[in-house]
Scaffold this active site. Structure first.
Site, short mmCIF file in Angstrom:
data_model
loop_
_atom_site.label_atom_id
_atom_site.label_comp_id
_atom_site.label_asym_id
_atom_site.label_seq_id
_atom_site.Cartn_x
_atom_site.Cartn_y
_atom_site.Cartn_z
N CYS A 118 0.91 -1.25 0.00
CA CYS A 118 -0.22 -0.07 -0.05
C CYS A 118 0.80 1.23 -0.05
O CYS A 118 0.70 2.10 -0.77
CB CYS A 118 -0.82 0.00 1.17
SG CYS A 118 -0.09 -0.57 2.82
N HIS A 130 -2.17 5.78 6.21
CA HIS A 130 -0.71 6.15 6.49
C HIS A 130 -0.65 7.69 5.74
O HIS A 130 -1.38 7.98 5.21
CB HIS A 130 0.47 5.38 5.41
CG HIS A 130 0.23 3.92 5.49
ND1 HIS A 130 0.67 3.12 6.80
CD2 HIS A 130 -0.30 2.85 4.69
CE1 HIS A 130 0.27 1.84 6.42
NE2 HIS A 130 -0.04 1.71 5.21
P1 NAD Z 1 -5.01 -10.59 6.35
O1 NAD Z 1 -4.13 -11.22 7.37
O2 NAD Z 1 -6.21 -9.67 6.76
O3 NAD Z 1 -5.60 -11.70 5.36
C1 NAD Z 1 -4.85 -12.86 4.95
C2 NAD Z 1 -5.82 -13.98 4.86
O4 NAD Z 1 -5.24 -15.39 4.59
C3 NAD Z 1 -6.79 -14.28 6.02
O5 NAD Z 1 -8.08 -14.68 5.61
C4 NAD Z 1 -6.15 -15.81 6.49
O6 NAD Z 1 -6.93 -16.62 7.20
C5 NAD Z 1 -5.51 -16.23 5.33
N1 NAD Z 1 -4.38 -17.08 5.29
C6 NAD Z 1 -3.34 -17.04 6.29
N2 NAD Z 1 -2.62 -18.34 6.27
C7 NAD Z 1 -3.02 -18.74 4.90
C8 NAD Z 1 -2.31 -19.86 4.20
N3 NAD Z 1 -1.41 -20.57 4.41
N4 NAD Z 1 -3.13 -20.24 3.24
C9 NAD Z 1 -4.36 -19.59 2.97
N5 NAD Z 1 -4.72 -18.61 3.35
C10 NAD Z 1 -4.21 -18.14 4.49
O7 NAD Z 1 -3.66 -10.24 5.54
P2 NAD Z 1 -3.84 -8.92 4.46
O8 NAD Z 1 -3.59 -7.56 5.28
O9 NAD Z 1 -4.90 -8.99 3.58
O10 NAD Z 1 -2.49 -9.11 3.77
C11 NAD Z 1 -2.39 -9.96 2.77
C12 NAD Z 1 -1.23 -9.54 1.80
O11 NAD Z 1 -1.53 -8.32 1.48
C13 NAD Z 1 0.03 -9.42 2.46
O12 NAD Z 1 1.13 -9.72 1.49
C14 NAD Z 1 0.08 -8.02 2.94
O13 NAD Z 1 1.52 -7.70 3.02
C15 NAD Z 1 -0.31 -7.44 1.50
N6 NAD Z 1 -0.94 -6.00 1.91
C16 NAD Z 1 -1.63 -5.62 3.05
C17 NAD Z 1 -2.10 -4.46 3.28
C18 NAD Z 1 -3.01 -3.91 4.40
O14 NAD Z 1 -2.95 -2.81 4.67
N7 NAD Z 1 -3.43 -4.92 5.16
C19 NAD Z 1 -2.14 -3.48 2.08
C20 NAD Z 1 -1.42 -3.71 0.87
C21 NAD Z 1 -1.03 -4.86 0.80
#
Ligand code: NAD
Length: 339
Positions: A139, A218
């Protein structure tokens, strides 16, 4: 028949990308895969999404919780043309996708080296046409690229210093912090600078990051040395020509990230998301013609969502022209509020 898209990982990013895919007319959401049969899984079923368990153990838990899963992740992967992997970093699904011969997109928690191709629709859509594996950077990185790429393309950027005040965690998370401290990232540059260079390799950028106890956005402070002299009006005119940047004004009462999120709620967007990067119009200052300062705010939960949709279109070659893809995505998500 439109191509089928699967979402692996249905958390903060996954559920938003799933809804955005479902809103497109040139791709179809085949299903979402989840590890736990929690409230998010139940709500996905209520939305009519096919919910797959991440593996056989998870499937047993889904059955026990009374959630009828459509199968397991392996079944979903076999069925689709492309997987958007929204699992936490290092979940390690690349071999599965490779074996199934399916294209995949990862999120910013992963290293650039996983795909050797990081995506930003405005900056490098054409480079990702037909690619098998692509990463959408984080992000913060997406936010930096959104405003720096137009400046570099239209004015020229000599050097950037970006100081990022980062939210501690997302609103739906009750585990992470800090809740009463300010935490400097001691690594220098923070990973964001090199990450920006994964899309804009020639940009000279240094980044510093600090984490603070807020969940909503942010905030970035940028100091940019320009190659050519420009005044604040000319800088704002450059950004007005690019989508996914919105100008806000302290003079209108937008004094902080709180009012930006209030604005997003007033726009009645899905989940009150703000996909655009918000730049304070009255916070843009040019000193001695070539040193630009500005502030921008990034809604971490949603700015990468339209990028994921455009990445799908580029990789599946549904649209060759990045600008047209962005327009289509933005129309479907209601992006394009008055500047
Ligand atoms: P999150 O924890 O909200 O969601 C992750 C999901 O994946 C959950 O539903 C979890 O249960 C599931 N999960 C966990 N382990 C797993 C596995 N082994 N197999 C399948 N599913 C699994 O995470 P998020 O914030 O959505 O982040 C996901 C990605 O996006 C990461 O790479 C993060 O860095 C990136 N990201 C996050 C944000 C943010 O602000 N939250 C912003 C941009 C990018």
């Amino acid at each position: 028949m439109p191509p089928k898209i699967g979402i692996n990982g249905y958390g903060t990013i996954g559920k938003r990308v799933a809804d955005a895919v479902a809103a497109q007319d040139d791709m179809r959401l085949a299903g979402v895969a989840k590890t736990k049969p929690d409230f998010e899984a139940k709500l996905a079923v209520r939305k009519g999404y096919a919910v797959y368990a991440a593996n056989k153990d998870a499937l047993a838990k889904f059955e026990k919780a009374g959630i009828k899963a459509a199968g397991i992740l392996d079944d979903l992967v076999r069925e689709v043309d492309l997987v958007v992997d929204c699992t936490p970093e290092d979940s390690g699904y690349k071999p599965l996708y490779e074996k199934a011969g399916v294209k995949a997109i990862w999120q910013g928690g992963e290293e650039h080296s996983l795909t050797n191709l990081s995506f930003n629709a405005a900056a490098n859509y054409a480079d990702c046409l037909g690619a098998p594996f692509v990463r959408v950077p984080s992000c913060n990185t997406t936010g930096l690229i959104r405003t720096l790429y137009p400046l570099d393309a239209h004015v020229g950027v000599e050097k950037v210093l970006a100081v990022m005040v980062r939210r501690a965690t997302d609103p739906g998370d009750s585990k992470k912090g800090p809740i009463n401290a300010i935490e400097p990232e001691l690594e220098m540059p923070s990973h964001h600078g090199p990450d920006v260079q994964s899309v804009l390799p020639d940009l000279d950028i240094h980044t510093i990051a600090v984490k603070v106890p807020t969940t909503i956005m942010h905030l970035h402070t940028l100091a940019v040395d320009l190659k050519k002299s420009a005044d604040a009006t000319q800088i704002l005119d450059v950004w007005k020509r690019f989508p996914r940047i919105t100008l806000v004004s302290g003079g209108d009462g937008v004094k902080s990230t709180a009012q930006i999120m209030e604005m997003a709620r007033d726009l009645s967007r899905s989940r009150s998301d703000l996909y655009e990067i918000a730049v304070w119009r009255d916070g843009v200052h040019v000193v001695d013609g070539k040193r630009l300062y500005y502030f921008q705010a990034v809604h971490q939960e949603s700015d990468v969502v339209p990028e994921n949709i455009d990445a799908i279109r580029a990789m599946l070659e549904l649209e060759k022209d990045g600008r047209k893809s962005m327009e289509k995505t933005d129309r479907s998500l209601g992006i394009g509020i008055a500047k």
